[in-house]
Design a protein around this motif. Structure first.
Motif, mmCIF file in Angstrom:
data_model
loop_
_atom_site.group_PDB
_atom_site.id
_atom_site.type_symbol
_atom_site.label_atom_id
_atom_site.label_comp_id
_atom_site.label_asym_id
_atom_site.label_seq_id
_atom_site.Cartn_x
_atom_site.Cartn_y
_atom_site.Cartn_z
ATOM 1 N N THR A 328 -23.835 132.177 -12.535
ATOM 2 C CA THR A 328 -24.612 132.064 -11.305
ATOM 3 C C THR A 328 -24.137 133.019 -10.223
ATOM 4 O O THR A 328 -24.830 133.222 -9.231
ATOM 5 N N ARG A 329 -22.949 133.567 -10.433
ATOM 6 C CA ARG A 329 -22.409 134.544 -9.475
ATOM 7 C C ARG A 329 -21.796 135.708 -10.250
ATOM 8 O O ARG A 329 -22.027 135.872 -11.436
ATOM 9 N N GLU A 330 -21.001 136.500 -9.577
ATOM 10 C CA GLU A 330 -20.467 137.735 -10.145
ATOM 11 C C GLU A 330 -19.639 137.495 -11.412
ATOM 12 O O GLU A 330 -18.838 136.560 -11.478
ATOM 13 N N ILE A 331 -19.837 138.357 -12.395
ATOM 14 C CA ILE A 331 -19.017 138.338 -13.606
ATOM 15 C C ILE A 331 -17.891 139.339 -13.410
ATOM 16 O O ILE A 331 -18.113 140.542 -13.321
ATOM 17 N N TYR A 332 -16.674 138.828 -13.320
ATOM 18 C CA TYR A 332 -15.518 139.685 -13.072
ATOM 19 C C TYR A 332 -14.915 140.272 -14.339
ATOM 20 O O TYR A 332 -14.230 141.291 -14.293
ATOM 21 N N GLY A 347 -16.004 134.564 -14.364
ATOM 22 C CA GLY A 347 -16.215 135.181 -13.067
ATOM 23 C C GLY A 347 -16.009 134.246 -11.905
ATOM 24 O O GLY A 347 -15.284 133.247 -11.994
ATOM 25 N N SER A 348 -16.683 134.566 -10.810
ATOM 26 C CA SER A 348 -16.443 133.865 -9.559
ATOM 27 C C SER A 348 -17.002 132.443 -9.565
ATOM 28 O O SER A 348 -16.641 131.632 -8.713
ATOM 29 N N ILE A 396 -12.228 132.816 -11.572
ATOM 30 C CA ILE A 396 -11.532 133.393 -12.728
ATOM 31 C C ILE A 396 -11.646 134.909 -12.619
ATOM 32 O O ILE A 396 -12.747 135.464 -12.617
ATOM 33 N N ASN A 397 -10.503 135.576 -12.533
ATOM 34 C CA ASN A 397 -10.499 137.018 -12.325
ATOM 35 C C ASN A 397 -10.472 137.826 -13.616
ATOM 36 O O ASN A 397 -10.837 138.995 -13.623
ATOM 37 N N HIS A 398 -10.014 137.177 -14.708
ATOM 38 C CA HIS A 398 -9.871 137.953 -15.945
ATOM 39 C C HIS A 398 -9.924 137.029 -17.149
ATOM 40 O O HIS A 398 -9.480 135.876 -17.088
ATOM 41 N N ILE A 399 -10.475 137.542 -18.249
ATOM 42 C CA ILE A 399 -10.485 136.818 -19.519
ATOM 43 C C ILE A 399 -10.223 137.813 -20.639
ATOM 44 O O ILE A 399 -10.682 138.963 -20.571
ATOM 45 N N THR A 400 -9.464 137.399 -21.649
ATOM 46 C CA THR A 400 -9.173 138.296 -22.766
ATOM 47 C C THR A 400 -8.924 137.505 -24.039
ATOM 48 O O THR A 400 -8.436 136.378 -24.000
ATOM 49 N N TRP A 401 -9.282 138.109 -25.165
ATOM 50 C CA TRP A 401 -8.900 137.572 -26.460
ATOM 51 C C TRP A 401 -7.509 138.066 -26.809
ATOM 52 O O TRP A 401 -7.160 139.211 -26.506
ATOM 53 N N CYS A 402 -6.697 137.234 -27.449
ATOM 54 C CA CYS A 402 -5.413 137.689 -27.976
ATOM 55 C C CYS A 402 -5.017 136.794 -29.145
ATOM 56 O O CYS A 402 -5.537 135.681 -29.294
ATOM 57 N N LYS A 403 -4.105 137.271 -29.955
ATOM 58 C CA LYS A 403 -3.654 136.509 -31.116
ATOM 59 C C LYS A 403 -2.680 135.413 -30.690
ATOM 60 O O LYS A 403 -1.944 135.559 -29.717
ATOM 61 N N GLU A 416 -4.824 133.841 -35.963
ATOM 62 C CA GLU A 416 -5.792 133.084 -35.166
ATOM 63 C C GLU A 416 -5.858 133.633 -33.743
ATOM 64 O O GLU A 416 -4.837 134.016 -33.159
ATOM 65 N N GLU A 417 -7.063 133.645 -33.196
ATOM 66 C CA GLU A 417 -7.266 134.121 -31.836
ATOM 67 C C GLU A 417 -7.370 132.967 -30.844
ATOM 68 O O GLU A 417 -7.762 131.857 -31.200
ATOM 69 N N MET A 418 -7.049 133.267 -29.597
ATOM 70 C CA MET A 418 -7.308 132.353 -28.494
ATOM 71 C C MET A 418 -7.759 133.178 -27.303
ATOM 72 O O MET A 418 -7.635 134.414 -27.290
ATOM 73 N N LEU A 419 -8.306 132.496 -26.317
ATOM 74 C CA LEU A 419 -8.675 133.139 -25.061
ATOM 75 C C LEU A 419 -7.589 132.889 -24.030
ATOM 76 O O LEU A 419 -6.947 131.837 -24.025
ATOM 77 N N ILE A 420 -7.381 133.858 -23.143
ATOM 78 C CA ILE A 420 -6.488 133.698 -21.994
ATOM 79 C C ILE A 420 -7.288 133.980 -20.738
ATOM 80 O O ILE A 420 -7.929 135.030 -20.619
ATOM 81 N N THR A 421 -7.283 133.029 -19.779
ATOM 82 C CA THR A 421 -7.942 133.257 -18.501
ATOM 83 C C THR A 421 -6.906 133.285 -17.378
ATOM 84 O O THR A 421 -5.901 132.582 -17.426
ATOM 85 N N THR A 422 -7.202 134.093 -16.374
ATOM 86 C CA THR A 422 -6.307 134.302 -15.244
ATOM 87 C C THR A 422 -7.102 134.086 -13.968
ATOM 88 O O THR A 422 -8.173 134.689 -13.795
ATOM 89 N N GLY A 423 -6.595 133.233 -13.062
ATOM 90 C CA GLY A 423 -7.405 132.887 -11.902
ATOM 91 C C GLY A 423 -6.677 132.863 -10.582
ATOM 92 O O GLY A 423 -5.473 133.122 -10.495
#
Length: 436
Positions: A328-332, A347-348, A396-403, A416-423
């Motif tokens: 609904t708002r900006e995708i960061y 995102g926001s 949420i300022n950042h999202i990434t896939w990592c092992k 196996e992968e997981m997501l990491i979010t940073t806010g």
């Protein structure tokens, strides 16, 4: 047959909490390490212990907004570059080459420390002293917003509020020296340059023989993305301008594993709350279109000169998909998984969303069952699942896939992968994704 869906389940947060706004978390390309930027420093977490590994502090006077790991470093050595709002980029090195006592006799001190199930607090504090601030790269007039290494590690791209992209070359690598030279300053954007990204080293990357293999993309507050290549004369030129977003393009990611030998597609995300996929038009398609419509004026970024005059400098890129609108708002931030092909965005609005591309056959079959809906590029990507308020009321300022390397991954550790979010809450949150 029911369509697959995704469950996004929280895992234990990385420790300690940072207690201040965090901007970005970038996994090391091969080791179980994660670098997170916040305030004027970087905290490196071990993905094996899900706890702090080391801290980089004292190099910058203002907020550190971006970080990138240099690939292809000698065993036991780490090098990364930070981008700061003090208008500089900083080069850091961690040397952990002390011999270890692994079962094979060749395990380095670094490899032992980041794969232990438990890290001694005193030992962890000592490791913070291993990072050295080796070099400051100066030249930008305003804040450095993003930094990115090329696949080989030879080049570094930095971008800034001063509307420019700088390309630096590691000229001291052969001698082991920290010596960098500026090889290009690219100033064609009309607004702040928010992000830079190098095309990954995949078979289709060098498809256009008239350029070097390295390809760089830059995203800007001018609502566009530009594609840059080095020509036969060693000059970096803008070969395409991608126009279509209605707001600031916050960033982009190249397709990590394209099918066959195709040139990677580019994913972009924007303040207009949309995600788009762009594809390089094949040579045959270009020739056919020119034959039908005659000489065309190509992208405005090359001055509107007819392509018959500057054919070698022009590339045509098409927007081949627009994702269903979830945010609904900006995708960061958005991240494209090399393992599954699933795209994650945040995102926001605090939403995490997952999307998966359907095959052409599946998309055609779906279209055939609905006579009242026109087939569009949007139909090729489907929403798998969402999570609202993933960081509570915070952006949420950042999202990434990592092992995953933590004990909870079990036998699939490192696979196996997981997501990491940073806010904005300063919490680094891992998420497990289950497809059903």
């Amino acid at each position: 047959m029911a369509k697959p869906t995704a469950r996004i389940e929280p895992l234990a947060a990385l420790k300690p909490d940072l207690y201040q706004r965090a901007w970005q978390s970038v996994p090391h390309p091969t080791l179980p390490l994660l670098a997170t930027t916040h305030a004027n420093q970087v905290t490196v977490f071990s993905l094996s212990t899900l706890s702090q590994h080391s801290v980089l502090a004292g190099g910058h006077t203002r907020s550190v907004r971006s970080v990138t790991w240099q690939p292809a470093q000698p065993a036991g050595r780490l090098r990364l570059v930070t981008g700061s709002f003090d208008a500089s980029a900083g080069l850091w090195t961690w040397d952990g080459t002390g011999a270890g006592a692994g079962a094979g006799g060749g395990e380095t001190k670094l490899e032992m420390e980041i794969t232990l199930d438990r890290v001694d607090e005193e030992e962890q504090q000592n490791e913070e002293e291993e990072w050295e601030f080796n070099l400051v790269l100066e030249g930008h007039e305003h804040e450095v917003k993003d930094v990115a290494f090329s696949p080989s590690g030879q080049y570094l791209a930095t971008c800034s509020r001063d509307k420019s992209v700088w390309i630096w070359e590691d000229v001291g690598a052969a001698d082991g020296d920290d010596e960098w030279e500026t090889v290009a300053v690219l100033s064609e954007h009309d607004g702040d340059v928010k992000a830079v990204a190098w095309c990954p080293d995949v078979p289709g990357r060098a498809a256009r023989g008239r350029y070097s293999a390295d390809v760089l993309a830059s995203a800007s507050y001018d609502n566009t993305v530009r594609i840059w290549r080095e020509d036969a004369d060693g000059e970096w030129v803008c070969v395409a301008v991608l126009e279509g977003h209605d707001g600031t393009v916050w960033g982009m990611q190249w397709e990590p594993r394209p099918e066959g030998n195709k040139f990677p597609r580019l994913l972009t995300f924007s303040a207009d709350a949309t995600i788009r996929i762009w594809s390089l038009r094949e040579e045959e398609e270009e020739e056919e279109k020119e034959g039908e419509g005659g000489s065309r004026l190509f992208r405005s970024g090359l001055g509107g000169i007819p392509n018959t005059m500057r054919r070698s400098m022009r590339e045509d890129w098409d927007c081949t998909a627009v994702f269903s609108k979830v945010h609904t708002r900006e995708i960061y931030s958005a991240s494209w998984s090399a393992k599954t092909g699933i795209v994650a965005s945040a995102g926001s609005d605090g939403i995490i969303a997952l999307y998966r591309e359907e095959s052409e056959t599946a998309a055609a079959a779906a279209a055939a069952t609905t006579t009242t809906v026109e087939v569009t590029p949007e139909s090729a990507w489907r929403v798998l699942g969402t999570v609202s308020n993933a960081h509570g009321p915070y952006e949420i300022n950042h999202i990434t896939w990592c092992k995953r390397f933590d004990p909870g991954a079990g036998e699939r550790r490192g696979e196996e992968e997981m997501l990491i979010t940073t806010g904005d809450d300063g919490v680094i949150r891992p998420w497990q994704v289950r497809i059903s």
